[in-house]
Structure formats: C-alpha cells, structure tokens
Design an enzyme around this catalytic site. Structure first.
Site, PDB file in Angstrom:
ATOM      1  N   LYS A  32       0.827  -1.202   0.000  1.00 27.81           N
ATOM      2  CA  LYS A  32       0.000   0.000   0.000  1.00 27.81           C
ATOM      3  C   LYS A  32       0.865   1.257   0.000  1.00 27.81           C
ATOM      4  O   LYS A  32       0.493   2.277  -0.587  1.00 27.81           O
ATOM      5  CB  LYS A  32      -0.953  -0.005   1.193  1.00 27.81           C
ATOM      6  CG  LYS A  32      -1.994  -1.105   1.112  1.00 27.81           C
ATOM      7  CD  LYS A  32      -2.863  -1.094   2.342  1.00 27.81           C
ATOM      8  CE  LYS A  32      -3.791  -2.278   2.375  1.00 27.81           C
ATOM      9  NZ  LYS A  32      -4.589  -2.299   3.608  1.00 27.81           N
ATOM     10  N   THR A  78      -9.983   3.397   7.044  1.00 29.29           N
ATOM     11  CA  THR A  78      -9.642   2.021   7.394  1.00 29.29           C
ATOM     12  C   THR A  78      -9.141   1.289   6.166  1.00 29.29           C
ATOM     13  O   THR A  78      -9.339   1.729   5.030  1.00 29.29           O
ATOM     14  CB  THR A  78     -10.876   1.293   7.953  1.00 29.29           C
ATOM     15  OG1 THR A  78     -11.907   1.322   6.968  1.00 29.29           O
ATOM     16  CG2 THR A  78     -11.366   1.952   9.224  1.00 29.29           C
ATOM     17  N   SER A  79      -8.506   0.197   6.391  1.00 29.62           N
ATOM     18  CA  SER A  79      -7.931  -0.599   5.319  1.00 29.62           C
ATOM     19  C   SER A  79      -9.016  -1.160   4.411  1.00 29.62           C
ATOM     20  O   SER A  79     -10.075  -1.579   4.871  1.00 29.62           O
ATOM     21  CB  SER A  79      -7.116  -1.734   5.928  1.00 29.62           C
ATOM     22  OG  SER A  79      -6.599  -2.536   4.905  1.00 29.62           O
ATOM     23  N   CYS A  80      -8.720  -1.199   3.133  1.00 25.23           N
ATOM     24  CA  CYS A  80      -9.646  -1.774   2.153  1.00 25.23           C
ATOM     25  C   CYS A  80      -9.498  -3.284   2.076  1.00 25.23           C
ATOM     26  O   CYS A  80     -10.339  -3.954   1.512  1.00 25.23           O
ATOM     27  CB  CYS A  80      -9.381  -1.191   0.768  1.00 25.23           C
ATOM     28  SG  CYS A  80      -9.507   0.606   0.704  1.00 25.23           S
ATOM     29  N   VAL A  81      -8.389  -3.793   2.587  1.00 28.59           N
ATOM     30  CA  VAL A  81      -8.094  -5.218   2.454  1.00 28.59           C
ATOM     31  C   VAL A  81      -8.235  -5.919   3.785  1.00 28.59           C
ATOM     32  O   VAL A  81      -7.897  -5.441   4.797  1.00 28.59           O
ATOM     33  CB  VAL A  81      -6.662  -5.425   1.912  1.00 28.59           C
ATOM     34  CG1 VAL A  81      -6.331  -6.885   1.804  1.00 28.59           C
ATOM     35  CG2 VAL A  81      -6.523  -4.749   0.565  1.00 28.59           C
TER      36      VAL A  81
END
Length: 81
Positions: A32, A78-81
C-alpha cells in the site's frame, strides 16, 4: 484525490476556497505504501500512524523524520483489504 474533491465541493457549494496542503501520508503495509507513493507522491510517507504523536517518526524507507506540526486536519480511513 479526496482533498481536491473536498476543496472543489466547498468552493462550489459554499463559495469557500480551502487552501489544502498534503503534508504527509502514513501506511504500514509495504504494497500500500508503494501504491500511495506511485499515485500521490506525498512529501513524507510515514510507516506507523501510532508514531505521529511523537516529534519524529519512521518513514516507509526507514528514515527518522520530523512529524509536521500545525496540522489543522487529519484525514484517516480504514484498510480496504
């Protein structure tokens, strides 16, 4: 991208011009970090958001750099993954 959208929306809807300056980004995941660097070229790319309360923080490249002060707005997600 989000900063530009917010600035344009504020100007269109309220006639207010926001002077926005991208001071740094922060991401702990290396893949990322690469995406952020490639697409947005932040002036600084810190590794761990938990270090931002200190005077210095480690960058994605391992350097210890000053954390910019005088920040008026911090945008987080927040994280997409």
């Amino acid at each position: 991208l989000a900063l530009d959208m917010m600035s344009r929306a504020a100007e269109e809807q309220y006639g207010v011009k926001l002077d926005i300056e991208h001071l740094f980004s922060c991401e702990i995941e290396p893949f990322k970090q690469a995406y952020i660097e490639r697409n947005f070229q932040p002036p600084l790319l810190f590794r761990d958001i938990r270090e931002l309360g200190r005077k210095k923080a480690v960058t994605a490249y391992g350097s210890l750099m000053d954390v910019p002060g005088g920040v008026d707005m911090l945008i987080a997600g927040t994280s997409c993954v």
